[in-house]
Design an enzyme around this catalytic site. Structure first.
Site, PDB file in Angstrom:
ATOM      1  N   LYS A  11      45.126  -6.899  49.970  1.00 44.82           N
ATOM      2  CA  LYS A  11      43.727  -7.118  50.355  1.00 44.82           C
ATOM      3  C   LYS A  11      43.554  -8.539  50.904  1.00 44.82           C
ATOM      4  CE  LYS A  11      42.975  -8.215  45.497  1.00 44.82           C
ATOM      5  NZ  LYS A  11      42.682  -7.628  44.185  1.00 44.82           N
ATOM      6  N   TYR A  61      33.578 -39.961  55.632  1.00 44.89           N
ATOM      7  CA  TYR A  61      32.168 -39.768  55.292  1.00 44.89           C
ATOM      8  C   TYR A  61      31.827 -40.408  53.949  1.00 44.89           C
ATOM      9  CZ  TYR A  61      31.302 -36.375  59.038  1.00 44.89           C
ATOM     10  OH  TYR A  61      31.128 -35.770  60.248  1.00 44.89           O
TER      11      TYR A  61
HETATM   12  C1  LIG Z   1      43.708  -7.850  43.324  1.00 43.97           C
HETATM   13  C2  LIG Z   1      44.096  -6.778  42.384  1.00 43.97           C
HETATM   14  C3  LIG Z   1      45.412  -6.694  41.908  1.00 43.97           C
HETATM   15  C4  LIG Z   1      46.428  -7.796  42.127  1.00 43.97           C
HETATM   16  O1  LIG Z   1      46.156  -8.841  41.199  1.00 43.97           O
HETATM   17  P1  LIG Z   1      46.988 -10.198  41.146  1.00 43.97           P
HETATM   18  O2  LIG Z   1      46.365 -10.943  40.007  1.00 43.97           O
HETATM   19  O3  LIG Z   1      46.760 -10.876  42.450  1.00 43.97           O
HETATM   20  O4  LIG Z   1      48.408  -9.858  40.928  1.00 43.97           O
HETATM   21  C5  LIG Z   1      45.743  -5.586  41.157  1.00 43.97           C
HETATM   22  N1  LIG Z   1      44.815  -4.633  40.859  1.00 43.97           N
HETATM   23  C6  LIG Z   1      43.531  -4.715  41.271  1.00 43.97           C
HETATM   24  C7  LIG Z   1      42.575  -3.650  40.893  1.00 43.97           C
HETATM   25  C8  LIG Z   1      43.134  -5.792  42.029  1.00 43.97           C
HETATM   26  O5  LIG Z   1      41.857  -5.884  42.418  1.00 43.97           O
END
Ligand SMILES: *Cc1c(COP(=O)(O)O)cnc(C)c1O
Length: 352
Positions: free
Chosen positions: A43, A252
């Protein structure tokens, strides 16, 4: 007239991305997952690394389950792998249905409403998220009444840990709840562990693990520090070098003032690239083995570095930004997740 479509404009910020390290991390997590298969959370554009490159490399490495959050993210990778290998974690809204049905990626159904919606259109095989205690997204055990799952062809029955990066009692509590629910639901596979959850041991592995962060170099728990390699190496170009006299304010609001004469390098990197102001006065870069501290405030497109020790540094040179995730997280107070996903499209992504 130059045909602007044929011009490639070099970016002054780039990510060197170590494809070997990505695959090595996948293999290390697969080994740590024991008998369970190992999927990949891709994602948010593969946590900023680049979803398409990540998917094609991990697919070649044997990964068969890819997790995205949005349907648009599923579309973005559906020409690389079979659509049924893609899970859309955020489920399916009414507006997603036409695409969901034609694409063939599978939703993670997160509520009785989503289940009802999917059943009504005869959506076919799907996944179901049980909320075992993160109390964020998923079907709560108290919502599982008679017949909720009737007629549903569930492949993955999943749940998600809230505190796997800590030795929290909540981990065992969530595990017990997931076991209770899973005992009464017919599903093809069970899936529970994210990156950190994999390190909690075989009780947490079930049939399929779902690491994200640690694929990309994140150290989700200290036990995995020796298994996981850094994947993402930001670099940025020097725009200007000046010798500033003692007493000069930098940047800044003059949050830094040179106590002595100082060589200051201004570099093309800023919060608009995803290098946030939390690194002001704390972040580090390096050039030919010399460490350069970020002095003054990070601005939108620029940072200023103390270049006293980098005597060879010149305008046009590239500096490496220190981005080992646990250290960069300690320096900035940002999470390792934020550090990765903030790196945006201004960066050229160069796979090595
Ligand atoms: C993002 C996500 C993962 C991966 O988690 P990490 O902590 O990045 O390894 C796994 N399962 C779900 C449902 C997620 O939303």
């Amino acid at each position: 007239m130059t045909d602007l479509n044929s011009v490639t404009v070099p970016s002054p910020v780039r990510l060197r991305i170590d494809g070997g390290a990505l695959v090595s991390n996948y293999q290390a997590l697969a080994k740590a997952s024991g008998a369970a298969a190992t999927g990949a959370a891709v994602k948010a554009n593969g946590y900023g690394v680049g979803a398409r490159e990540v998917v094609s490399r991990l697919s070649k490495a044997g990964c068969r389950d890819f997790f995205v959050a949005h349907w648009s993210e599923a579309v973005g990778i559906a020409d690389i792998i079979p659509a049924e290998q893609i899970t859309v974690l955020n489920g399916v809204a009414a507006a997603d249905l036409p695409l969901a049905l034609s694409l063939g990626a599978r939703p993670m159904l997160n509520s009785p409403e989503q289940i009802q919606r999917w059943r009504q259109v005869g959506g076919g095989r799907c996944h179901v998220m049980i909320d075992s205690g993160i109390n964020r997204l998923g079907i709560g055990p108290e919502q599982i009444g008679d017949g909720l799952f009737n007629g549903l062809d569930i492949d993955i029955l999943a749940s998600h840990l809230a505190s796997a990066d800590e030795d929290a009692l909540q981990n065992g509590e969530q595990l017990a709840i997931f076991h209770n629910v899973a005992a009464n639901v017919r599903a093809g596979r069970l899936s529970f562990a994210n990156s950190a959850g994999i390190m909690l041991g075989s009780d947490y592995h079930f049939d399929l693990t779902r690491p994200g962060l640690s694929l990309y170099g994140g150290i989700a728990r200290t036990e995995m520090a020796s298994l996981i390699k850094q994947v993402v190496f930001p670099e940025a170009q020097v725009l200007q070098i000046r010798n500033m006299p003692a007493g000069s304010p930098i940047g800044y609001n003059a949050t830094y003032r040179c106590v002595a004469d100082k060589r200051v390098a201004t570099v093309s990197l800023g919060y608009a690239d995803g290098y946030l102001r939390a690194f002001s006065g704390r972040g580090l870069a390096s050039f030919e083995g010399q460490s350069l501290l970020v002095i003054g405030r990070v601005s939108m497109d620029l940072i200023t570095l103390d270049a006293d020790n980098a005597t060879n540094l010149r305008e046009g040179d590239w500096v490496s930004i220190d981005y080992a995730l646990p250290e960069a997280s300690r320096q900035s107070g940002l999470s390792q997740y934020e550090l990765l996903t903030g790196l945006n499209s201004r960066f050229d992504r160069q796979w090595i």
